[in-house]
Scaffold this motif. Structure first.
Motif, PDB file in Angstrom:
ATOM      1  N   ILE A   1      -0.550   1.127  -4.851  1.00  0.00           N
ATOM      2  CA  ILE A   1      -0.827   2.087  -3.772  1.00  0.00           C
ATOM      3  C   ILE A   1      -0.656   1.552  -2.351  1.00  0.00           C
ATOM      4  O   ILE A   1      -0.413   2.339  -1.457  1.00  0.00           O
ATOM      5  N   ALA A   2      -0.762   0.260  -2.125  1.00  0.00           N
ATOM      6  CA  ALA A   2      -0.628  -0.247  -0.749  1.00  0.00           C
ATOM      7  C   ALA A   2       0.862  -0.408  -0.426  1.00  0.00           C
ATOM      8  O   ALA A   2       1.655  -0.785  -1.295  1.00  0.00           O
ATOM      9  N   THR A   3       1.211  -0.122   0.837  1.00  0.00           N
ATOM     10  CA  THR A   3       2.624  -0.187   1.226  1.00  0.00           C
ATOM     11  C   THR A   3       3.189  -1.594   0.991  1.00  0.00           C
ATOM     12  O   THR A   3       4.225  -1.772   0.350  1.00  0.00           O
TER      13      THR A   3
ATOM     14  N   ARG B   1       3.329  -2.457  -2.751  1.00  0.00           N
ATOM     15  CA  ARG B   1       4.481  -1.919  -3.492  1.00  0.00           C
ATOM     16  C   ARG B   1       5.740  -2.728  -3.209  1.00  0.00           C
ATOM     17  O   ARG B   1       6.545  -2.987  -4.088  1.00  0.00           O
TER      18      ARG B   1
END
Lengths: 314, 518
Positions: free
Chosen positions: B125-127, B130
């Motif tokens: 979920i974290a930019t 990912r």
């Protein structure tokens, strides 16, 4: 009378439907969405779209409206996206500071406004009248945030009499709650008092020129009795209408005051929910404020009967 | 020699005079107890650090949560929950051994199951997560204290990525992650020196000392090393009005106030009870170009925009007092080892003539440049208002749209709606983390040479190689006019003198700080 009250309550429903529908479109058609606020300034477009899908915000507006109606008609105002609790619970949690603040502000407004209006009317065109109406003009014109900041500076920072900001719940300390709300109540109440003073003055002037006042004086009544018993009671109906409007205004005005004084009330809930696009909360609070407004007006209408026995509702 | 009492006294006095300055005064001794009250600008959008890039969430939850690594004052990653770690000779396999005896706030021991579950969630979920996990072949936990991460391509910055302060890869118990499902976590439990107690929205967030905290033994350094929780509690109180935050600190109701207008600096520094604190790391004010729009996709139009700027005027209008800003070409701040002035000839050009010429070459026909900005962050809106006439003198037609922040964020995601938008970039520890160089971030700056050099930057760890590479990248960025950097700025905070030991690098660190008795 009971029938009248019942009819007024039934009339509340279409008002709420209109408020809710207009509110729904206003908030949903405003650009911005809760997903991008929640993910923060550096989030990618892809992340925001994913979260919107998870929240169901990618569905057509009309479907969201129908779903929302369905829930609301069952008495469910929805679930706050940011506060992670039912909207109704969020509103109830915020009710205490707003209710106490509104009551205190109303007390300030009435206890300054009505005597100032009466004195101005009785001593019309003297320096007392000019000073009182000058202060009233100031009260209407000064923005509440500016007034609030100056009160903080003087009474909290320099004199140390009241806390700068924040709220102490009643169950922790009644005195603490009172102290934390004195400055915000004065900020809110002062501007409302101005309106009440002006209305009381003009209403009193009208009444004081009536024949029955002359008769009361001719009967040899004391001037105080003439003013407070004969004149003021008759002058109260327009004043009461303004007090009712002011009460609605206090609820709305508390948005700015609660933000300046960092009070965790309904007004602050509105502004923070609008800023972060917490749709269910904005909708819920709209319905809550509209209901309160209508109910306050109903109450004022019923008070007319007490003030003027000639008024009858069939 | 005969012993003389007088001589002994004299000796004692001399000794005392010599040694006294060497003994730390009682006032400087950390004191346990009390509650720290912090007036912050508002409410965090969520308390789940995996979810949000919002700085306010990190300011609070960095005291509750911990990751495998964190960064020190030089922004170097150092182990936190990791005891030892190794990298295989082919630079593809990282093996992390966890510290023994580390407990979560619910009393449970930290194990590799928790680490695996947390990193997988962060990678989903974290930019940044990912981005990192696109390069992860496998993440396994062969035993309760070991986690193994295998990569497809070598990635020199893995520990830094795992330890960076924004949207941190913090570790939650596995059951907390399981119960969160696809949503944010519902319980805020980790291994930090303070534990989460309550969040009463618009009232406060309360953290209490975690008595079971297993501190490291190294000297405190930035967000790493030994952590002491001296306060019994920390209250983070949302106070949206800056004037009220200042009044509250003056009055002693708050010990710390976040973000104060720089104009207040000269007035506040004369108050003996207060410490106006200027952050040591710079952020930069920027105007981001939409490389996908027909106008700003044209390099010459971007260069014309760049050529016309008087950046000193912009920064003076936006931040006032020169202590709070500087014009500097470096995309990495001056204090960073990769700083370079490559491309400085493109900065602060004030060259209206050249801008006109570039616009003519670009075939610009007066189409309005839609610049979306906001007054919610006053500096962003001010910059737009100051730059607009500069651009108009060069022949641009500017449609400056002032909206609220949520609208700006929503609009910037849709390339058909804008040409320029205002924002600011906070300090990052490495160029690979710079948002303005990410082709996936709004602005969509996508240059093949830049992307190739970025791949090399990810692989190499030799500072010399990286510095040479970065010089070329920064130069290319300026030639391309990828985004505008108006200048560096520094934020002002305010705290009371009795707050001691506060550290601001890499971000607010209130562990190891204490309240001196007044």
């Amino acid at each position: 009378m009971t029938g009248y009250i019942f009819r007024r309550l039934i009339a509340l429903l279409p008002v709420l439907m209109i408020v809710a529908t207009v509110g729904f479109f206003l908030i949903y058609l405003t650009p911005g969405d809760p997903a991008s606020v929640m993910l923060g300034p550096d989030a990618t477009t892809e992340d925001v779209e994913n979260l919107k899908r998870l929240m169901g915000l990618d569905r057509p507006l009309i479907i969201q409206l129908v779903r929302w109606y369905g829930r609301t008609l069952q008495g469910d105002l929805g679930y706050s996206i940011f506060l992670q609790r039912p909207v109704l619970q969020a509103i109830i949690e915020r009710l205490e500071p707003t209710a106490v603040l509104t009551l205190m502000a109303l007390t300030v407004a009435v206890s300054i406004g009505i005597p100032a209006g009466v004195v101005s009317a009785v001593r019309r065109n003297t320096w007392v009248d000019q000073v009182a109406m000058g202060i009233a003009l100031l009260g209407v014109s000064v923005p509440t945030f500016w007034m609030g900041l100056n009160l903080i500076l003087f009474f909290s920072v320099y004199l140390g009499l009241f806390p700068v900001a924040g709220y102490v719940p009643l169950d922790q300390s009644v005195a603490g709650a009172f102290r934390s709300l004195v400055l915000p109540a004065f900020t809110l109440g002062f501007s409302a008092s101005a309106l009440i003073a002006r209305m009381t003055r003009s209403s009193m002037l009208e009444v004081l020129g009536q024949d029955y006042i002359r008769t009361a004086r001719a009967k040899g009544n004391l001037e105080q009795v003439v003013i407070y018993h004969h004149a003021l009671r008759n002058a109260m109906i327009p004043t009461l209408t303004v007090v009712g409007l002011a009460l609605g205004g206090l609820l709305a005005g508390s948005i700015v005051t609660e933000t300046v004084f960092a009070l965790p009330g309904v007004g602050r809930l509105v502004i923070s929910s609008v800023m972060r696009r917490d749709y269910p909360v904005v909708q819920g609070v709209l319905i809550f404020v509209a209901s309160t407004y209508v109910l306050v007006n109903l109450l004022i209408d019923l008070l007319y009967v007490y003030l003027d026995p000639r008024i009858k509702y069939a | 020699m005969r012993f003389l009492p007088g001589r002994a006294v004299a000796l004692a006095v001399i000794l005392a005079l010599v040694l006294l300055p060497l003994i730390p005064s009682a006032a400087q001794q950390p004191r346990r107890g009390g509650a720290l009250r912090i007036a912050h600008i508002g409410e965090p959008p969520t308390l789940d650090q995996h979810w949000t890039t919002a700085a306010i969430t990190g300011h609070i939850m960095n005291h509750v949560n911990e990751g495998l690594f964190a960064v020190n004052r030089k922004f170097e990653p150092k182990p936190v929950l990791v005891d030892k770690w190794t990298l295989s000779p082919d630079r593809l396999t990282y093996t992390f051994t966890l510290r023994r005896g580390v407990k979560f706030h619910n009393g449970k021991d930290l194990t590799s199951d928790d680490v695996k579950a947390s990193l997988e969630r962060w990678g989903r979920i974290a930019t940044r997560g990912r981005g990192l996990f696109a390069n992860v072949v496998s993440l396994t936990n062969p035993d309760p204290m070991t986690v193994v991460m295998k990569l497809r391509d070598p990635y020199a910055l893995l520990p830094l990525d795992l330890g960076w302060v924004g949207q941190s890869a913090v570790i939650f118990p596995k059951e907390v992650i399981d119960e969160a499902g696809t949503g944010p976590v519902k319980r805020f439990i980790s291994t930090g020196p303070y534990k989460f107690v309550e969040h009463l929205p618009d009232r406060h967030i309360r953290l209490d000392r975690f008595d079971g905290y297993a501190a490291r033994t190294e000297e405190p350094d930035g967000a790493t090393g030994r952590k002491h929780a001296y306060f019994d509690s920390i209250y983070v109180i949302p106070v949206p009005d800056a004037a009220v935050r200042i009044a509250g600190v003056k009055r002693g109701e708050y010990h710390f106030a976040e973000t104060i207008p720089p104009d207040e600096y000269d007035r506040l520094r004369t108050d003996p009870d207060l410490v106006p604190f200027i952050t040591e790391t710079a952020s930069w004010l920027t105007a981001v170009f939409n490389n996908r729009s027909p106008l700003m996709g044209n390099k010459k139009i971007r260069q014309a925009f760049q050529a016309t700027l008087d950046q000193e005027s912009v920064m003076r209008a936006a931040y006032g007092n020169p202590r709070f800003w500087r014009i500097d070409p470096g995309l990495m701040p001056k204090e960073h080892y990769l700083w370079t002035d490559a491309g400085k000839e493109f900065v602060n050009q004030k060259n209206t003539e050249r801008a006109r010429q570039l616009l003519a070459e670009a075939g610009y026909k007066g189409e309005p440049i839609r610049w979306v900005t906001t007054m919610e962050y006053v500096a962003y809106g001010t910059a737009g208002q100051v730059v607009k006439p500069m651009l108009e003198r060069a022949g641009f037609v500017v449609d400056l749209q002032i909206v609220d922040w949520a609208t700006l964020v929503a609009r910037r995601a849709r390339p058909e709606l804008w040409d320029v938008f205002s924002t600011a970039f906070s300090f990052v520890a490495d160029p690979v983390l710079l948002l303005s160089l990410q082709p996936s971030w709004p602005g969509w700056y996508d240059n093949r040479d830049m992307n190739a050099m970025m791949t090399l930057m990810r692989r190499h760890s030799d500072p010399k190689v990286r510095h040479d590479l970065w010089k070329r990248m920064q130069k290319l960025w300026y030639e391309d006019a990828g985004t505008i950097k108006f200048g560096d700025y520094f934020v002002l905070h305010l705290y009371r003198k009795e707050l001691k030991g506060y550290v601001n690098i890499p971000t607010h660190v209130w562990w190891n700080s204490w309240l001196e008795t007044r």
